[in-house]
Design an enzyme around this catalytic site. Sequence first.
Site, PDB file in Angstrom:
ATOM      1  N   ASP A 258       0.827  -1.202   0.000  1.00  0.00           N
ATOM      2  CA  ASP A 258       0.000   0.000   0.000  1.00  0.00           C
ATOM      3  C   ASP A 258       0.869   1.264   0.000  1.00  0.00           C
ATOM      4  O   ASP A 258       1.891   1.325   0.690  1.00  0.00           O
ATOM      5  CB  ASP A 258      -0.867  -0.036   1.264  1.00  0.00           C
ATOM      6  CG  ASP A 258      -1.803   1.139   1.358  1.00  0.00           C
ATOM      7  OD1 ASP A 258      -2.656   1.266   0.478  1.00  0.00           O
ATOM      8  OD2 ASP A 258      -1.675   1.924   2.318  1.00  0.00           O
ATOM      9  N   GLU A 300       1.231  -0.504  -5.101  1.00  0.00           N
ATOM     10  CA  GLU A 300       0.174   0.492  -5.313  1.00  0.00           C
ATOM     11  C   GLU A 300       0.849   1.836  -5.556  1.00  0.00           C
ATOM     12  O   GLU A 300       1.261   2.513  -4.617  1.00  0.00           O
ATOM     13  CB  GLU A 300      -0.754   0.597  -4.102  1.00  0.00           C
ATOM     14  CG  GLU A 300      -1.975   1.435  -4.442  1.00  0.00           C
ATOM     15  CD  GLU A 300      -2.380   2.458  -3.394  1.00  0.00           C
ATOM     16  OE1 GLU A 300      -3.374   3.152  -3.616  1.00  0.00           O
ATOM     17  OE2 GLU A 300      -1.703   2.594  -2.359  1.00  0.00           O
TER      18      GLU A 300
END
Length: 619
Positions: A258, A300
């Site tokens: 993330d 990401e």
Amino acid sequence: MIEEKIFLEKLANHHNELRWLYMELYHNDSMFTELCDKMRQFYLDRNRNLKSSDQKRESDKEWYRRNDMLGMMFYIDNFAGNMKGVEDKLDYIEQCQVNYIHLLPFLDTPLDRSDGGYAVSDFRKVQERLGTMEDLENLTDACHKKGINVCMDFVMNHTSEDHEWAKKARQGDGEYMSRYFFFHNDYIPSLYEKTVPQVFPTTAPGNFTWLPDAGHFVMTSFYPYQWDLNYKNPRVFNEMMYNFLYLANRGIDIIRIDAVPYIWKELNTQCRNLPQVHMIVRMMRIISEIVCPGVLLLGEVVMEPEKVVPYFGTVEKPECHMLYNVTTMATTWHTVATRDVRLLKKQLDIVSSLPKEYVFLNYLRCHDDIGWGLDYGELSYEGMKERSHKQYLNNYFQGYEGGSNSRGELYNADPAMGDARFCGTTASMCGVEKAGFEQDSEAMERAVRMDVMLHAYMFMQSGIPVLYSGDEIGQINDYTYKDNPRKACDSRYIHRGALDWKLVGQIKDKTSVSGRIFKRLGQLEKIRKSEKVFVCHADTWTVETYDASVLCIGRYYEGEKMLGIFNFSEYDKTAWINENDGIYTDMISGKRMAASGVNIPAYGFFYLKRNGEIPDEKI
Ligand code: GLC
């Protein structure tokens, strides 16, 4: 003993590079030794099934690049209540022909300050309402038995303020304060603010939060309760790697890193994509290759293409296995709103020109907002200016302008910058919500056509397609989040609604909207799985159609060729292509036809396959 030997061999293969990178960042021998010891322990703890799958994957590096990969992402509670519920619903996942599920964040998080689970308070505990670590292991095991891969988020940029490190730091424990960025006055924070942009300018302005009880500022790039970790501290890096390996050993196949561009901070920079970030990701890749080589890293990186691609690393020194195709996603919706495929064609050409080892995840939307990160330099040649164009797109998708049938809401609107992002489900953005509300069957037919066409186009792109759960049945926006004070200020919840199992119950009913969409997407998925031109390393290119609203994508692999033609406008069009290298078959209707001067209805598409194989030299 044998295991021990295998580990040492694996470590030896990578030791020099890993050590070099570690020393460059941390100059700390004993912490490096500790890292290696722990890696050994995680390797020994990794169970036999996972190790045998690692082995298979190591000898078949193409395993995730085939045409059978289809992903679906969902929140566990929204999909099936809890982990056990997901296990009970694996048959539905199979019915969707999905073999990779992304379980959106499920680790422990304070319910009232969770950012959709992206504020983790314990990396080794599942949220109680969703289940336990044991349930997770049972679920991954059940998935593997059905050939389904499991992806989870590894939120490594920050922890929740309720994480035990944060609690100790808040109490003034220096050891733990050094794992975050603490400042006793606003001098340094104000210097950072000069160069660091804001992620949530409206819902969480600024990059620092004042903690009155601690008498300090703490760095919070996202929400004030998400404290940025300080990766300059080797303890942070080591412990987070142990968390990563712990989760990998629970049977996770794909780790989504993330917000990875943000993990290293330096004064006088934007604190994004710094070289040290790449060193850390490269170390993660090496560590996973030693301990759990079957695990894939998905980065990401929601940035412009020049910033995204470096996260693949190089062919000799790879970083992430897969990255999101974020610019293509945003450009797709720009194309919907303008009915002009030129920018999209250019974007697809850029992606096609990249090395074939790079695997992109393609998607129409995810759990996050759609940011208008377009190539404005290119658009300026057509007289479009960034600010006014963003305004147009946001107006269009709210249904205010441009003959739009879309419904949805703005996200983090910043009137000073004239900026805002957008939230909505695919179906709502295609007009399903409006047509349903107005009970307009003609408009519904158009909306369904657009929805299916967009999926058909997305499946044609190079890489792996991923659906957001609910999109397979045309689920519309969910406005109930507004009644929940914990969610009301974050419009991303509009497209994170609970899956409507009543609609799923209608998938066999060909007259229902969900039935129509489900059936047609199912047909596309079947084609994608059975045709080898859909493998990730096929050639892909775009073909000029001489109509601004019609996009044509070609794919070629081992003598087989396919053309996808997509009409992004509400008018019937002709694709002025002229591929006179044989007769083609429309894979949807089975009709034979020439791939020249193709008439294509409003929001229609063709999947044309060239008949027979033509030897390479004749092409
Ligand atoms: C990622 C997530 C997003 C979250 C952010 C902070 O971008 O996709 O939902 O808000 O990270 O962790």
